[in-house]
Design an enzyme around this catalytic site. Structure first.
Site, PDB file in Angstrom:
ATOM      1  N   ASP A  44       0.860  -1.179   0.000  1.00  0.00           N
ATOM      2  CA  ASP A  44       0.000   0.000   0.000  1.00  0.00           C
ATOM      3  C   ASP A  44       0.900   1.234   0.000  1.00  0.00           C
ATOM      4  O   ASP A  44       2.130   1.133  -0.167  1.00  0.00           O
ATOM      5  CB  ASP A  44      -1.017  -0.043   1.150  1.00  0.00           C
ATOM      6  CG  ASP A  44      -0.396   0.159   2.527  1.00  0.00           C
ATOM      7  OD1 ASP A  44       0.836   0.323   2.621  1.00  0.00           O
ATOM      8  OD2 ASP A  44      -1.155   0.153   3.525  1.00  0.00           O
ATOM      9  N   CYS A  71       2.776  -3.591   3.908  1.00  0.00           N
ATOM     10  CA  CYS A  71       1.981  -2.420   4.261  1.00  0.00           C
ATOM     11  C   CYS A  71       2.670  -1.766   5.458  1.00  0.00           C
ATOM     12  O   CYS A  71       3.848  -2.002   5.699  1.00  0.00           O
ATOM     13  CB  CYS A  71       0.515  -2.772   4.515  1.00  0.00           C
ATOM     14  SG  CYS A  71       0.202  -3.928   5.865  1.00  0.00           S
ATOM     15  N   HIS A 105       9.424 -23.977   9.083  1.00  0.00           N
ATOM     16  CA  HIS A 105       8.358 -24.620   9.856  1.00  0.00           C
ATOM     17  C   HIS A 105       6.981 -24.542   9.194  1.00  0.00           C
ATOM     18  O   HIS A 105       6.160 -25.446   9.372  1.00  0.00           O
ATOM     19  CB  HIS A 105       8.258 -23.983  11.241  1.00  0.00           C
ATOM     20  CG  HIS A 105       9.429 -24.280  12.117  1.00  0.00           C
ATOM     21  ND1 HIS A 105       9.370 -24.179  13.500  1.00  0.00           N
ATOM     22  CD2 HIS A 105      10.700 -24.676  11.840  1.00  0.00           C
ATOM     23  CE1 HIS A 105      10.547 -24.495  14.020  1.00  0.00           C
ATOM     24  NE2 HIS A 105      11.374 -24.788  13.031  1.00  0.00           N
TER      25      HIS A 105
HETATM   26  C1  RB5 Z   1      -2.257   2.320   6.470  1.00  0.00           C
HETATM   27  O1  RB5 Z   1      -2.233   3.500   7.204  1.00  0.00           O
HETATM   28  C2  RB5 Z   1      -2.048   1.137   7.402  1.00  0.00           C
HETATM   29  O2  RB5 Z   1      -3.214   0.872   8.115  1.00  0.00           O
HETATM   30  C3  RB5 Z   1      -1.614  -0.075   6.618  1.00  0.00           C
HETATM   31  O3  RB5 Z   1      -0.438   0.213   5.946  1.00  0.00           O
HETATM   32  C4  RB5 Z   1      -1.328  -1.310   7.431  1.00  0.00           C
HETATM   33  O4  RB5 Z   1      -0.467  -1.049   8.485  1.00  0.00           O
HETATM   34  C5  RB5 Z   1      -2.498  -2.089   7.857  1.00  0.00           C
HETATM   35  O5  RB5 Z   1      -2.382  -3.135   8.482  1.00  0.00           O
END
Ligand code: RB5
Length: 148
Positions: free
Chosen positions: A8, A65, A98
């Site tokens: 993301d 993310c 594992h």
């Molecule tokens: C985005 O702000 C954040 O929520 C995402 O990158 C992630 O950490 C979600 O689990």
């Protein structure tokens, strides 16, 4: 290997660093975005990458993310996929041995990009220890016999 990768907005730089390393190692990378810092939703990128693995269009998947948590939750909804949330080189190596995960998730706000690359290297280069197979079989059996 054919490797699907997704992030993301919080992890675009980590994705770029991991991708550059994978390409230098001779892997084929399928990039499922995102490719800008504009706010987006991690399932929109992580799920297509994970489905590519589940459908055999990619051999492995890497999801990044902010924490790795959202990506891992999403990826583990895809039937047949074991996505491991990793936070260190040691956990990346151990889960390969594992849990034999086809997909890993990691957090760009948890580890720096250089460490993330080392984690990917550890995961890809560590063989699965087949003595753990019966545990994975129990997870698969549950998935195959329970609708929820
Ligand atoms: C985005 O702000 C954040 O929520 C995402 O990158 C992630 O950490 C979600 O689990």
């Amino acid at each position: 290997m054919r490797i699907a990768i997704a992030s993301d907005h919080a992890a675009v730089d980590h994705k770029a660093a991991i991708t550059a390393w994978l390409v230098a190692q001779g892997h084929t990378v399928q990039d499922f975005g995102t490719n800008s810092g504009a706010s987006c939703d991690y399932p929109d990128h992580g799920l297509p990458a994970t489905v590519a693995v589940a459908e055999g269009r990619a051999d492995r998947g890497i999801l990044v993310c902010g924490t790795g948590i959202g990506m891992s939750i999403a990826a583990n909804k895809v039937k047949g996929i074991r996505c491991a949330l990793v936070h260190s080189v040691d956990t990346a190596r151990t889960t390969a041995a594992h849990n034999n995960p086809q997909v890993i998730a990691l957090g760009a706000r948890i580890v720096d990009a250089a460490t993330a690359v080392q984690m990917v290297d550890a995961w890809l280069s560590t063989p699965f220890e087949t003595r753990h197979q019966r545990r994975l079989d129990k997870i698969s059996a549950y998935e195959d016999t329970h609708p929820c």
